[in-house]
Design a protein around this motif. Structure first.
Motif, PDB file in Angstrom:
ATOM      1  N   THR A 173      -7.447  -4.232  -3.646  1.00  0.00           N
ATOM      2  CA  THR A 173      -7.371  -2.771  -3.638  1.00  0.00           C
ATOM      3  C   THR A 173      -5.980  -2.283  -4.013  1.00  0.00           C
ATOM      4  O   THR A 173      -5.834  -1.208  -4.583  1.00  0.00           O
TER       5      THR A 173
ATOM      6  N   TYR B  47      -9.340   8.445   3.514  1.00  0.00           N
ATOM      7  CA  TYR B  47     -10.052   7.249   3.068  1.00  0.00           C
ATOM      8  C   TYR B  47      -9.132   6.025   3.069  1.00  0.00           C
ATOM      9  O   TYR B  47      -9.490   4.951   3.544  1.00  0.00           O
ATOM     10  N   GLY B  48      -7.930   6.182   2.569  1.00  0.00           N
ATOM     11  CA  GLY B  48      -6.968   5.077   2.519  1.00  0.00           C
ATOM     12  C   GLY B  48      -6.542   4.619   3.897  1.00  0.00           C
ATOM     13  O   GLY B  48      -6.428   3.420   4.157  1.00  0.00           O
TER      14      GLY B  48
ATOM     15  N   ARG C 168       0.818   2.332  -4.134  1.00  0.00           N
ATOM     16  CA  ARG C 168      -0.242   3.330  -4.310  1.00  0.00           C
ATOM     17  C   ARG C 168       0.372   4.732  -4.365  1.00  0.00           C
ATOM     18  O   ARG C 168       1.295   5.048  -3.631  1.00  0.00           O
TER      19      ARG C 168
ATOM     20  N   TYR D 167     -13.283  -2.702  -2.278  1.00  0.00           N
ATOM     21  CA  TYR D 167     -13.893  -2.547  -0.962  1.00  0.00           C
ATOM     22  C   TYR D 167     -15.358  -2.959  -0.979  1.00  0.00           C
ATOM     23  O   TYR D 167     -15.919  -3.303   0.051  1.00  0.00           O
TER      24      TYR D 167
ATOM     25  N   ALA E  79      -9.528   2.823   5.599  1.00  0.00           N
ATOM     26  CA  ALA E  79      -9.732   1.509   4.995  1.00  0.00           C
ATOM     27  C   ALA E  79      -8.644   0.532   5.437  1.00  0.00           C
ATOM     28  O   ALA E  79      -8.930  -0.631   5.739  1.00  0.00           O
ATOM     29  N   THR E  80      -7.409   1.004   5.508  1.00  0.00           N
ATOM     30  CA  THR E  80      -6.305   0.145   5.944  1.00  0.00           C
ATOM     31  C   THR E  80      -6.490  -0.286   7.388  1.00  0.00           C
ATOM     32  O   THR E  80      -6.307  -1.456   7.729  1.00  0.00           O
TER      33      THR E  80
ATOM     34  N   GLN F  69      -7.881  -6.711   0.528  1.00  0.00           N
ATOM     35  CA  GLN F  69      -6.618  -5.997   0.701  1.00  0.00           C
ATOM     36  C   GLN F  69      -5.798  -5.991  -0.583  1.00  0.00           C
ATOM     37  O   GLN F  69      -5.379  -4.933  -1.066  1.00  0.00           O
TER      38      GLN F  69
ATOM     39  N   SER G 275      -8.091  -2.134  -7.964  1.00  0.00           N
ATOM     40  CA  SER G 275      -8.832  -0.883  -7.833  1.00  0.00           C
ATOM     41  C   SER G 275      -9.375  -0.747  -6.417  1.00  0.00           C
ATOM     42  O   SER G 275      -9.553  -1.739  -5.711  1.00  0.00           O
ATOM     43  N   ASP G 276      -9.676   0.488  -6.047  1.00  0.00           N
ATOM     44  CA  ASP G 276     -10.297   0.713  -4.742  1.00  0.00           C
ATOM     45  C   ASP G 276     -11.724   0.178  -4.689  1.00  0.00           C
ATOM     46  O   ASP G 276     -12.305   0.083  -3.614  1.00  0.00           O
ATOM     47  N   LYS G 277     -12.273  -0.161  -5.806  1.00  0.00           N
ATOM     48  CA  LYS G 277     -13.634  -0.701  -5.835  1.00  0.00           C
ATOM     49  C   LYS G 277     -13.730  -2.092  -5.210  1.00  0.00           C
ATOM     50  O   LYS G 277     -14.819  -2.595  -4.993  1.00  0.00           O
TER      51      LYS G 277
ATOM     52  N   ARG H 211       0.834  -1.209   0.000  1.00  0.00           N
ATOM     53  CA  ARG H 211       0.000   0.000   0.000  1.00  0.00           C
ATOM     54  C   ARG H 211       0.869   1.259   0.000  1.00  0.00           C
ATOM     55  O   ARG H 211       0.553   2.240  -0.652  1.00  0.00           O
TER      56      ARG H 211
END
Length: 172
Positions: A101, A46-47, A39, A109, A50-51, A98, A105-107, A35
């Protein structure tokens, strides 16, 4: 007797911890490193949230795996199912999210939406499911009945052998 069961549960928990802790720590450490270096924006709010959420879910699943190992001691329950149960499934889902993403993609999630759907299905099958199916609801009725018959035959045979041994012990 209760103390022996507690010792067996603690031993099962310790054995499971020795197996799964390195796996969970490695999954999360590699995820965090990927990550950070893969990234372009790892420090957005947001990151970071989410992490933290994914890392927390992986450790919640780890605790669940330990408890499932403690509750399903092989000598107490002869089941073909893999110990870890739903918590092991959750760990797999979290790992997929994990790494999805990071690499795709972040999708990814959105895969976490499976958790409440699965929970709703389990609640539904608990209250409205058929009584002749196993807990997952996928075993055919005839197979479930034959499994119960085979298990009850084994139990009856054990009881009869035990009763015979008692009779021989008291008659001599």
């Amino acid at each position: 007797m209760a103390n022996a069961a507690a010792k067996k549960a603690a031993a099962a928990r310790k054995a499971a911890a020795a197996t799964y802790l390195p796996v969970v720590v490695a999954l999360n450490a590699v995820y965090l490193l990927l990550r950070l270096f893969r990234r372009s924006d790892p420090w957005t709010i947001y990151g970071v949230l989410a992490t933290v959420a994914l890392t927390g879910l992986s450790f919640v699943s780890y605790k669940g795996i330990l408890e499932d190992h403690a509750n399903n001691i092989p000598s107490m329950k002869s089941s073909e199912a893999l110990a870890g149960g739903a918590s092991l499934d959750l760990l797999g889902l979290v790992a997929a999210v994990q790494y999805g993403t990071v690499f795709v993609s972040d999708k990814f999630y959105w895969l976490l939406a499976v958790i409440p759907l699965w929970g709703g299905w389990k609640i539904y099958s608990t209250f409205f499911g058929s009584k002749n199916k196993d807990s997952s609801g996928f075993m055919p009725e005839s197979q479930a009945e034959s499994t119960d018959d085979a298990a009850s035959e084994k139990v009856n045979e054990k009881r009869q052998r035990r009763a015979e041994r008692r009779r021989q012990k008291w008659s001599s």
